[in-house]
Design an enzyme around this catalytic site. Structure first.
Site, PDB file in Angstrom:
ATOM      1  N   TYR A  28     -15.390   8.833 -10.928  1.00  0.00           N
ATOM      2  CA  TYR A  28     -14.966   7.407 -10.748  1.00  0.00           C
ATOM      3  C   TYR A  28     -15.825   6.577 -11.630  1.00  0.00           C
ATOM      4  O   TYR A  28     -14.944   5.004 -12.105  1.00  0.00           O
ATOM      5  CB  TYR A  28     -16.099   7.710  -9.515  1.00  0.00           C
ATOM      6  CG  TYR A  28     -15.537   5.673  -8.643  1.00  0.00           C
ATOM      7  CD1 TYR A  28     -14.324   5.094  -8.558  1.00  0.00           C
ATOM      8  CD2 TYR A  28     -16.144   5.173  -8.478  1.00  0.00           C
ATOM      9  CE1 TYR A  28     -14.225   4.176  -7.832  1.00  0.00           C
ATOM     10  CE2 TYR A  28     -16.766   3.630  -7.342  1.00  0.00           C
ATOM     11  CZ  TYR A  28     -15.024   3.350  -7.792  1.00  0.00           C
ATOM     12  OH  TYR A  28     -15.576   1.721  -6.652  1.00  0.00           O
TER      13      TYR A  28
ATOM     14  N   ASP B 224       1.127  -1.489  -0.464  1.00  0.00           N
ATOM     15  CA  ASP B 224       0.288   0.168   0.074  1.00  0.00           C
ATOM     16  C   ASP B 224       0.418   1.356  -0.073  1.00  0.00           C
ATOM     17  O   ASP B 224       2.007   0.987   0.086  1.00  0.00           O
ATOM     18  CB  ASP B 224      -0.960  -0.081   1.275  1.00  0.00           C
ATOM     19  CG  ASP B 224      -2.606   0.659   0.825  1.00  0.00           C
ATOM     20  OD1 ASP B 224      -3.146   0.298   0.985  1.00  0.00           O
ATOM     21  OD2 ASP B 224      -2.264   1.958   1.021  1.00  0.00           O
TER      22      ASP B 224
HETATM   23  P1  NAD Z   1      -9.866   2.168   0.052  1.00  0.00           P
HETATM   24  O1  NAD Z   1      -9.887   3.453  -0.160  1.00  0.00           O
HETATM   25  O2  NAD Z   1     -10.375   1.715   1.484  1.00  0.00           O
HETATM   26  O3  NAD Z   1      -8.531   1.022  -0.634  1.00  0.00           O
HETATM   27  C1  NAD Z   1      -7.043   1.626  -1.350  1.00  0.00           C
HETATM   28  C2  NAD Z   1      -6.454   1.069  -0.867  1.00  0.00           C
HETATM   29  O4  NAD Z   1      -5.499   1.789  -1.859  1.00  0.00           O
HETATM   30  C3  NAD Z   1      -5.712   2.783   0.483  1.00  0.00           C
HETATM   31  O5  NAD Z   1      -5.391   1.552   1.403  1.00  0.00           O
HETATM   32  C4  NAD Z   1      -4.544   3.825  -0.321  1.00  0.00           C
HETATM   33  O6  NAD Z   1      -3.984   3.739   0.578  1.00  0.00           O
HETATM   34  C5  NAD Z   1      -4.306   2.820  -1.417  1.00  0.00           C
HETATM   35  N1  NAD Z   1      -3.665   2.767  -2.259  1.00  0.00           N
HETATM   36  C6  NAD Z   1      -4.082   4.067  -2.723  1.00  0.00           C
HETATM   37  N2  NAD Z   1      -3.231   4.630  -3.628  1.00  0.00           N
HETATM   38  C7  NAD Z   1      -2.649   3.909  -3.902  1.00  0.00           C
HETATM   39  C8  NAD Z   1      -1.156   4.188  -4.594  1.00  0.00           C
HETATM   40  N3  NAD Z   1      -1.133   5.231  -5.482  1.00  0.00           N
HETATM   41  N4  NAD Z   1      -0.917   3.364  -4.295  1.00  0.00           N
HETATM   42  C9  NAD Z   1      -0.324   1.872  -3.625  1.00  0.00           C
HETATM   43  N5  NAD Z   1      -2.011   2.018  -2.561  1.00  0.00           N
HETATM   44  C10 NAD Z   1      -2.981   3.147  -2.985  1.00  0.00           C
HETATM   45  O7  NAD Z   1     -10.782   1.016  -1.262  1.00  0.00           O
HETATM   46  P2  NAD Z   1     -11.693  -0.143  -0.889  1.00  0.00           P
HETATM   47  O8  NAD Z   1     -12.944   0.285  -0.595  1.00  0.00           O
HETATM   48  O9  NAD Z   1     -11.054  -1.123  -0.880  1.00  0.00           O
HETATM   49  O10 NAD Z   1     -11.989  -0.473  -2.343  1.00  0.00           O
HETATM   50  C11 NAD Z   1     -10.815  -1.470  -3.080  1.00  0.00           C
HETATM   51  C12 NAD Z   1     -11.472  -1.718  -4.730  1.00  0.00           C
HETATM   52  O11 NAD Z   1     -12.817  -1.921  -5.050  1.00  0.00           O
HETATM   53  C13 NAD Z   1     -11.017  -0.274  -5.510  1.00  0.00           C
HETATM   54  O12 NAD Z   1     -10.806  -0.584  -6.914  1.00  0.00           O
HETATM   55  C14 NAD Z   1     -12.740   0.514  -5.350  1.00  0.00           C
HETATM   56  O13 NAD Z   1     -13.415   1.299  -6.611  1.00  0.00           O
HETATM   57  C15 NAD Z   1     -13.188  -1.202  -5.986  1.00  0.00           C
HETATM   58  N6  NAD Z   1     -15.094  -0.890  -4.640  1.00  0.00           N
HETATM   59  C16 NAD Z   1     -15.129  -0.839  -3.613  1.00  0.00           C
HETATM   60  C17 NAD Z   1     -16.597  -0.639  -3.657  1.00  0.00           C
HETATM   61  C18 NAD Z   1     -16.958  -0.463  -1.749  1.00  0.00           C
HETATM   62  O14 NAD Z   1     -17.601  -0.508  -1.969  1.00  0.00           O
HETATM   63  N7  NAD Z   1     -15.558  -0.800  -1.028  1.00  0.00           N
HETATM   64  C19 NAD Z   1     -17.126  -0.997  -4.132  1.00  0.00           C
HETATM   65  C20 NAD Z   1     -17.484  -1.450  -5.976  1.00  0.00           C
HETATM   66  C21 NAD Z   1     -15.826  -1.372  -5.608  1.00  0.00           C
HETATM   67  N1  SER Z   2     -19.048   1.897  -2.581  1.00  0.00           N
HETATM   68  C1  SER Z   2     -18.517   2.180  -4.036  1.00  0.00           C
HETATM   69  C2  SER Z   2     -18.895   3.940  -3.702  1.00  0.00           C
HETATM   70  O1  SER Z   2     -19.388   4.558  -3.520  1.00  0.00           O
HETATM   71  C3  SER Z   2     -18.846   1.624  -4.982  1.00  0.00           C
HETATM   72  O2  SER Z   2     -18.173   1.690  -6.010  1.00  0.00           O
HETATM   73  O3  SER Z   2     -18.218   4.793  -4.820  1.00  0.00           O
END
Ligand code: NAD
Ligand code: SER
Length: 312
Positions: A144, A36
């Site tokens: 996004y 990360d």
């Molecule tokens: P999050 O923001 O909780 O975690 C993302 C992580 O990426 C963070 O720990 C951040 O420090 C790290 N990061 C940011 N920039 C970085 C870089 N340049 N290099 C390395 N690490 C970096 O996000 P999440 O909720 O865990 O989501 C993970 C993936 O799942 C994303 O692609 C998101 O779009 C997708 N997603 C999440 C959800 C949700 O509800 N959480 C829903 C749909 C899609």
């Molecule tokens: N949980 C995500 C958001 O609200 C959906 O990709 O952005």
């Protein structure tokens, strides 16, 4: 058979922590490297290797992949919907260039599999609101959503042109108790449980009747692993799969919490995130994922609420 070595990028985030722990159980702690930009999440400490890594630094990423003999990458680093609207340029840059860096390295190093999540945010106001199908009108209105939809076609392109075995799910809003969510529109459905237990009250940033597709984290982790373990020939959708768990509104989740915490109250103060939520479907048709690799969710709102309140 070659021993798989997995690199999880964005491992300190909401999904990354739980996915890393689940992968370590399957592949062995030493074979799953968490990475990360920010420091290691305390829940990962002592559970396996960790490297500090910026996915935007392609050379350093490439060096790590070679040095650690990485065979698979799970790319979770991204800027989510609500934060993305505050800084569209940065969201586009990270969400696109991070993916392209990983896909290029996967192609050059002949990595066995790549995982990259898309989102229900690819859909826009012109998509069907109910049971939104896999293939339909897709006109996202957030940066996004635009970045996720473009990313889906990059995945398809790298699979078709270069044979990179990249797989993807359009996650709904994910609800979890281990690691905090990172700036999404669906984050209210996590905050509501925390505030209900601590303050017996929640100020919700969405209107009470805003239905959105949601999923409990154990289902999302299982879906991810089942997709990645499915035989290559079963994965016929190389953009990203619709994935469905449940749909509910703030009013409905509040009523469910009240069954366990009768004194709980909620107030509605919608902000800029309401427009984002209004642009997304209320429910998702994931029949293609069901047919192609056998997806089936387990948790509904009631089961999730019991589990969330127990663990928080
Ligand atoms: P999050 O923001 O909780 O975690 C993302 C992580 O990426 C963070 O720990 C951040 O420090 C790290 N990061 C940011 N920039 C970085 C870089 N340049 N290099 C390395 N690490 C970096 O996000 P999440 O909720 O865990 O989501 C993970 C993936 O799942 C994303 O692609 C998101 O779009 C997708 N997603 C999440 C959800 C949700 O509800 N959480 C829903 C749909 C899609
Ligand atoms: N949980 C995500 C958001 O609200 C959906 O990709 O952005």
């Amino acid at each position: 058979m070659k021993q798989e070595k997995i690199l999880v990028i964005g491992a300190s985030g909401q999904i990354g922590v739980e996915l890393t722990l689940a992968l370590r159980k399957i592949y062995g702690a030493a074979n799953v490297i968490a990475s990360d930009l920010r420091e290691q999440n305390p829940l990962l400490e002592g559970t396996g290797p960790y490297v500090s890594l910026d996915v935007m630094n392609k050379e350093m990423l490439h060096v790590q992949v070679i040095r650690q003999n990485v065979t698979q990458i799970y790319l979770l680093a991204a800027i989510l919907s609500a934060t993305g609207e505050k800084n569209p340029g940065l969201a586009w840059h990270l969400n696109m260039q991070g993916l392209l860096n990983v896909l290029d390295i996967a192609r050059e190093e002949k990595l066995t599999k790549i995982y990259w999540p898309s989102s229900i945010a690819v859909f826009g106001p012109t998509s069907p609101r109910q049971d939104c199908p896999q293939k339909t009108i897709i006109e996202p209105t957030t940066v996004y959503g635009i970045s996720k939809y473009a990313g889906e076609f990059w995945c398809d392109y790298y699979f078709t042109k270069f044979g990179v075995d990249v797989r993807s799910l359009r996650y709904p809003g994910l609800i979890s108790y281990k690691s905090a969510p990172g700036g999404g529109t669906t984050d209210y459905a996590v905050e509501i449980y925390i505030d209900a237990l601590r303050d017996k009250h929640y100020d919700c940033f969405l209107e009470k009747d805003t239905y959105l597709p949601m999923m409990y984290m154990p289902d999302a982790i299982r879906a991810t692993i089942e997709l990645m373990e499915a035989p290559r020939e079963n994965i016929r959708t190389r953009t990203s799969y619709n994935l469905s768990g449940m749909s509910f509104s703030p009013e409905e989740i509040a009523a469910e919490i009240k069954k366990h915490i009768p004194e709980f109250t909620i107030a509605y103060e919608p902000d800029y995130r309401q427009a984002i939520a209004n642009s997304w479907p209320q429910s998702i048709d994931d029949s293609v994922a069901q047919q192609e690799w056998g997806w089936k969710p387990e948790y509904d709102l009631s089961a999730m609420t019991i589990d969330m309140l127990k663990h928080l």
